[in-house]
Design a protein around this motif. Sequence first.
Motif, PDB file in Angstrom:
ATOM      1  N   ASP A  25       0.834  -1.209   0.000  1.00 41.88           N
ATOM      2  CA  ASP A  25       0.000   0.000   0.000  1.00 41.88           C
ATOM      3  C   ASP A  25       0.868   1.258   0.000  1.00 41.88           C
ATOM      4  OD1 ASP A  25      -2.281  -1.566   0.006  1.00 41.88           O
ATOM      5  OD2 ASP A  25      -2.673  -1.304   2.156  1.00 41.88           O
ATOM      6  N   LYS A  26       1.927   1.253   0.786  1.00 42.57           N
ATOM      7  CA  LYS A  26       2.821   2.413   0.844  1.00 42.57           C
ATOM      8  C   LYS A  26       3.595   2.583  -0.465  1.00 42.57           C
ATOM      9  CE  LYS A  26       4.983   3.426   4.740  1.00 42.57           C
ATOM     10  NZ  LYS A  26       4.382   4.711   5.075  1.00 42.57           N
ATOM     11  N   LEU A  27       3.986   1.473  -1.082  1.00 41.28           N
ATOM     12  CA  LEU A  27       4.702   1.546  -2.356  1.00 41.28           C
ATOM     13  C   LEU A  27       3.791   2.056  -3.472  1.00 41.28           C
ATOM     14  CD1 LEU A  27       6.739  -1.768  -2.072  1.00 41.28           C
ATOM     15  CD2 LEU A  27       7.665   0.566  -1.944  1.00 41.28           C
ATOM     16  N   VAL A  28       2.537   1.631  -3.450  1.00 39.17           N
ATOM     17  CA  VAL A  28       1.550   2.118  -4.423  1.00 39.17           C
ATOM     18  C   VAL A  28       1.422   3.636  -4.291  1.00 39.17           C
ATOM     19  CG1 VAL A  28      -0.924   2.149  -4.960  1.00 39.17           C
ATOM     20  CG2 VAL A  28       0.262  -0.033  -4.662  1.00 39.17           C
ATOM     21  N   GLU A  29       1.305   4.100  -3.052  1.00 38.72           N
ATOM     22  CA  GLU A  29       1.148   5.537  -2.795  1.00 38.72           C
ATOM     23  C   GLU A  29       2.367   6.323  -3.286  1.00 38.72           C
ATOM     24  OE1 GLU A  29       0.941   8.371   1.115  1.00 38.72           O
ATOM     25  OE2 GLU A  29      -0.222   6.499   1.175  1.00 38.72           O
ATOM     26  N   ARG A  30       3.553   5.799  -3.033  1.00 37.15           N
ATOM     27  CA  ARG A  30       4.771   6.534  -3.395  1.00 37.15           C
ATOM     28  C   ARG A  30       5.099   6.477  -4.880  1.00 37.15           C
ATOM     29  NH1 ARG A  30      10.464   6.573  -0.236  1.00 37.15           N
ATOM     30  NH2 ARG A  30      11.615   7.859  -1.684  1.00 37.15           N
ATOM     31  N   TYR A  31       4.927   5.300  -5.487  1.00 37.45           N
ATOM     32  CA  TYR A  31       5.403   5.114  -6.857  1.00 37.45           C
ATOM     33  C   TYR A  31       4.296   5.043  -7.910  1.00 37.45           C
ATOM     34  CZ  TYR A  31       9.898   4.022  -4.683  1.00 37.45           C
ATOM     35  OH  TYR A  31      11.063   4.084  -3.963  1.00 37.45           O
ATOM     36  N   GLY A  32       3.046   4.883  -7.495  1.00 40.30           N
ATOM     37  CA  GLY A  32       1.962   4.776  -8.461  1.00 40.30           C
ATOM     38  C   GLY A  32       1.855   3.411  -9.117  1.00 40.30           C
ATOM     39  N   PHE A  33       2.334   2.378  -8.424  1.00 48.62           N
ATOM     40  CA  PHE A  33       2.244   1.015  -8.946  1.00 48.62           C
ATOM     41  C   PHE A  33       0.821   0.474  -8.819  1.00 48.62           C
ATOM     42  CE2 PHE A  33       6.809   0.545  -7.258  1.00 48.62           C
ATOM     43  CZ  PHE A  33       7.373   0.818  -8.487  1.00 48.62           C
TER      44      PHE A  33
END
Length: 190
Positions: A19-27
């Motif tokens: 969830d945090k990676l999605v928020e930061r990188y737009g994955f």
Amino acid sequence: MKNIVLFGPPGAGKGTQADKLVERYGFNHISTGQVIRNEIKNQTPAGRQVEAYIAKGEFAPDALVIDIVRDYLAHHTEGAGNIFDGFPRNTFQAEQFDQMMAQTGSQVDIMLSLQVPDQEIVDRLLLRGQVSGRADDANEEVIRNRIRIYKEQTEPVEQYYAAQGKFVAIDGVGTIDEIFARLAEAIDNL
């Protein structure tokens, strides 16, 4: 487009970190566990089929999981990349996954594996079970069976990606932000 396999035992924090990676990188994020739980909740034929496996702490059948991921890839071709959480869970799935990715002219770029000691996993999952009410997180025997199955069937996938030079071990103990920083550093170094 980057394709990241976020790896680790049950309770390692893959969903939280994804969830945090999605928020930061737009994955895009696919959690095969969540997709399967939704199938069970909706009592679809596939959901009913795998419900008995999950109740015993076992994994859903390979063919079903591969079909879920194939469908996901067909419908998620946009974005900065994909985070695969809980997939592939064995070497057969990893081989099938590489073939699927090659058919779309893509590949797995990196496997980030959260390394967490067994007792920490048990403690985390028992706590999660109290909060979420998930039956597979409420019973220590089931949790330890899940860890055993993970070590026997899933952990060898680390070697599969290590042989391709794509495996990175990440210390999965610490605060959510400390672990996230370790993951982000590995992604930024791609």
